[in-house]
Write a protein that holds these residues in place. Sequence first.
Motif, PDB file in Angstrom:
ATOM      1  N   SER A   1       0.854  -1.188   0.000  1.00 31.48           N
ATOM      2  CA  SER A   1       0.000   0.000   0.000  1.00 31.48           C
ATOM      3  C   SER A   1       0.889   1.236   0.000  1.00 31.48           C
ATOM      4  O   SER A   1       2.073   1.168   0.347  1.00 31.48           O
ATOM      5  N   ASP A   2       0.298   2.349  -0.347  1.00 36.02           N
ATOM      6  CA  ASP A   2       1.066   3.581  -0.226  1.00 36.02           C
ATOM      7  C   ASP A   2       0.926   4.139   1.187  1.00 36.02           C
ATOM      8  O   ASP A   2       0.173   3.616   2.011  1.00 36.02           O
ATOM      9  N   ARG A   3       1.661   5.187   1.449  1.00 30.47           N
ATOM     10  CA  ARG A   3       1.726   5.738   2.807  1.00 30.47           C
ATOM     11  C   ARG A   3       0.413   6.412   3.214  1.00 30.47           C
ATOM     12  O   ARG A   3       0.000   6.330   4.359  1.00 30.47           O
ATOM     13  N   ILE A   4      -0.246   7.035   2.253  1.00 30.24           N
ATOM     14  CA  ILE A   4      -1.437   7.819   2.572  1.00 30.24           C
ATOM     15  C   ILE A   4      -2.651   6.922   2.787  1.00 30.24           C
ATOM     16  O   ILE A   4      -3.417   7.107   3.733  1.00 30.24           O
ATOM     17  N   ASN A   5      -2.848   5.963   1.915  1.00 33.54           N
ATOM     18  CA  ASN A   5      -4.017   5.072   1.988  1.00 33.54           C
ATOM     19  C   ASN A   5      -3.573   3.671   2.378  1.00 33.54           C
ATOM     20  O   ASN A   5      -3.593   2.733   1.571  1.00 33.54           O
ATOM     21  N   GLN A   6      -3.167   3.546   3.626  1.00 35.74           N
ATOM     22  CA  GLN A   6      -2.618   2.261   4.065  1.00 35.74           C
ATOM     23  C   GLN A   6      -3.658   1.149   4.051  1.00 35.74           C
ATOM     24  O   GLN A   6      -3.307  -0.028   3.992  1.00 35.74           O
ATOM     25  N   ASP A   7      -4.944   1.511   4.168  1.00 35.55           N
ATOM     26  CA  ASP A   7      -5.966   0.469   4.203  1.00 35.55           C
ATOM     27  C   ASP A   7      -6.472   0.074   2.816  1.00 35.55           C
ATOM     28  O   ASP A   7      -7.309  -0.802   2.704  1.00 35.55           O
ATOM     29  N   THR A   8      -5.976   0.699   1.791  1.00 35.49           N
ATOM     30  CA  THR A   8      -6.243   0.246   0.422  1.00 35.49           C
ATOM     31  C   THR A   8      -5.026  -0.541  -0.021  1.00 35.49           C
ATOM     32  O   THR A   8      -4.011   0.021  -0.435  1.00 35.49           O
ATOM     33  N   GLN A   9      -5.134  -1.849   0.135  1.00 40.34           N
ATOM     34  CA  GLN A   9      -3.973  -2.707  -0.095  1.00 40.34           C
ATOM     35  C   GLN A   9      -4.145  -3.529  -1.375  1.00 40.34           C
ATOM     36  O   GLN A   9      -5.267  -3.875  -1.746  1.00 40.34           O
ATOM     37  N   TYR A  10      -3.021  -3.839  -1.991  1.00 43.17           N
ATOM     38  CA  TYR A  10      -2.975  -4.610  -3.229  1.00 43.17           C
ATOM     39  C   TYR A  10      -2.288  -5.927  -2.915  1.00 43.17           C
ATOM     40  O   TYR A  10      -1.148  -5.939  -2.443  1.00 43.17           O
ATOM     41  N   PHE A  11      -2.996  -6.995  -3.201  1.00 40.65           N
ATOM     42  CA  PHE A  11      -2.558  -8.299  -2.735  1.00 40.65           C
ATOM     43  C   PHE A  11      -1.970  -9.155  -3.845  1.00 40.65           C
ATOM     44  O   PHE A  11      -2.377  -9.062  -5.012  1.00 40.65           O
ATOM     45  N   GLY A  12      -1.054 -10.019  -3.441  1.00 47.70           N
ATOM     46  CA  GLY A  12      -0.600 -11.069  -4.318  1.00 47.70           C
ATOM     47  C   GLY A  12      -1.580 -12.233  -4.316  1.00 47.70           C
ATOM     48  O   GLY A  12      -2.536 -12.243  -3.536  1.00 47.70           O
ATOM     49  N   PRO A  13      -1.338 -13.240  -5.161  1.00 45.51           N
ATOM     50  CA  PRO A  13      -2.279 -14.352  -5.322  1.00 45.51           C
ATOM     51  C   PRO A  13      -2.248 -15.370  -4.196  1.00 45.51           C
ATOM     52  O   PRO A  13      -3.096 -16.245  -4.133  1.00 45.51           O
ATOM     53  N   GLY A  14      -1.266 -15.256  -3.300  1.00 44.92           N
ATOM     54  CA  GLY A  14      -1.196 -16.181  -2.179  1.00 44.92           C
ATOM     55  C   GLY A  14      -0.236 -17.333  -2.423  1.00 44.92           C
ATOM     56  O   GLY A  14       0.036 -17.726  -3.555  1.00 44.92           O
ATOM     57  N   THR A  15       0.293 -17.860  -1.309  1.00 46.81           N
ATOM     58  CA  THR A  15       1.127 -19.071  -1.320  1.00 46.81           C
ATOM     59  C   THR A  15       0.488 -20.075  -0.382  1.00 46.81           C
ATOM     60  O   THR A  15       0.258 -19.785   0.786  1.00 46.81           O
ATOM     61  N   ARG A  16       0.220 -21.253  -0.911  1.00 44.84           N
ATOM     62  CA  ARG A  16      -0.348 -22.320  -0.086  1.00 44.84           C
ATOM     63  C   ARG A  16       0.789 -23.152   0.468  1.00 44.84           C
ATOM     64  O   ARG A  16       1.521 -23.786  -0.275  1.00 44.84           O
ATOM     65  N   LEU A  17       0.957 -23.131   1.801  1.00 41.97           N
ATOM     66  CA  LEU A  17       2.036 -23.855   2.474  1.00 41.97           C
ATOM     67  C   LEU A  17       1.462 -25.011   3.268  1.00 41.97           C
ATOM     68  O   LEU A  17       0.565 -24.832   4.088  1.00 41.97           O
ATOM     69  N   LEU A  18       2.021 -26.177   3.015  1.00 41.08           N
ATOM     70  CA  LEU A  18       1.653 -27.379   3.762  1.00 41.08           C
ATOM     71  C   LEU A  18       2.890 -27.870   4.481  1.00 41.08           C
ATOM     72  O   LEU A  18       3.905 -28.170   3.844  1.00 41.08           O
ATOM     73  N   VAL A  19       2.818 -27.952   5.797  1.00 40.00           N
ATOM     74  CA  VAL A  19       3.929 -28.458   6.603  1.00 40.00           C
ATOM     75  C   VAL A  19       3.565 -29.845   7.097  1.00 40.00           C
ATOM     76  O   VAL A  19       2.532 -30.044   7.749  1.00 40.00           O
ATOM     77  N   LEU A  20       4.425 -30.797   6.770  1.00 42.40           N
ATOM     78  CA  LEU A  20       4.155 -32.194   7.140  1.00 42.40           C
ATOM     79  C   LEU A  20       5.105 -32.674   8.237  1.00 42.40           C
ATOM     80  O   LEU A  20       6.236 -32.175   8.334  1.00 42.40           O
TER      81      LEU A  20
END
Lengths: 116, 113
Positions: B94-113
């Motif tokens: 996000s930028d400094r002014i609008n911290q609550d308007t965030q741009y997200f990545g697609p995510g990483t699915r982590l499986l710990v066995l």
Amino acid sequence: GDSVTQTEGQVTVSESKSLIINCTYSATSIAYPNLFWYVRYPGEGLQLLLKVITAGQKGSSRGFEATYNKETTSFHLQKASVQESDSAVYYCALSGYGGSGNKLIFGTGTLLSVKP
Amino acid sequence: EAAVTQSPRSKVAVTGGKVTLSCHQTNNHDYMYWYRQDTGHGLRLIHYSYVADSTEKGDIPDGYKASRPSQENFSLILELASLSQTAVYFCASSDRINQDTQYFGPGTRLLVL
């Protein structure tokens, strides 16, 4: 504490029918919370759908609407006629200066499936 | 072009092993964030950063480290992965002014066995 509640984990609606996804919030440490709907389409990251910062106001985007109701502490998402392309996960969120700092607090998300 | 990318998109790790999740943004944003999502929970903030070479703890930092070597890159490090860290991890900027308007990545699915 500050929190957001989405009661439906999954909603299935037929195409062209109306939709409502419920969201209520608690903002005990934030005097003037901002309210948001974010959406996550399959394979993509979350993106902002709409934002409302003033109680009593309505936000709208892509045919979706949500009204900031301070009396009922609600911010329900509505659409008059859904399309198959609206299938996604919808997250209600709040933010604002206060005990939680200026950060986003998310609900658990509601998976919308639109049947053709 | 996607402005926030994450790698890997999915990973299987062994308990006690080291895991590094990477995030890259081309938004020219000052702020970057790492969240995790578990079934039945909303996204929860692990670490964030508002400037290169500095990181801050979020709400659930235990068991995680973060690194911000440049404005564009932000890594999340699990030194000793545990079963309880199985989750989907999202990076955002996000930028400094609008911290609550965030741009997200697609995510990483982590499986710990």
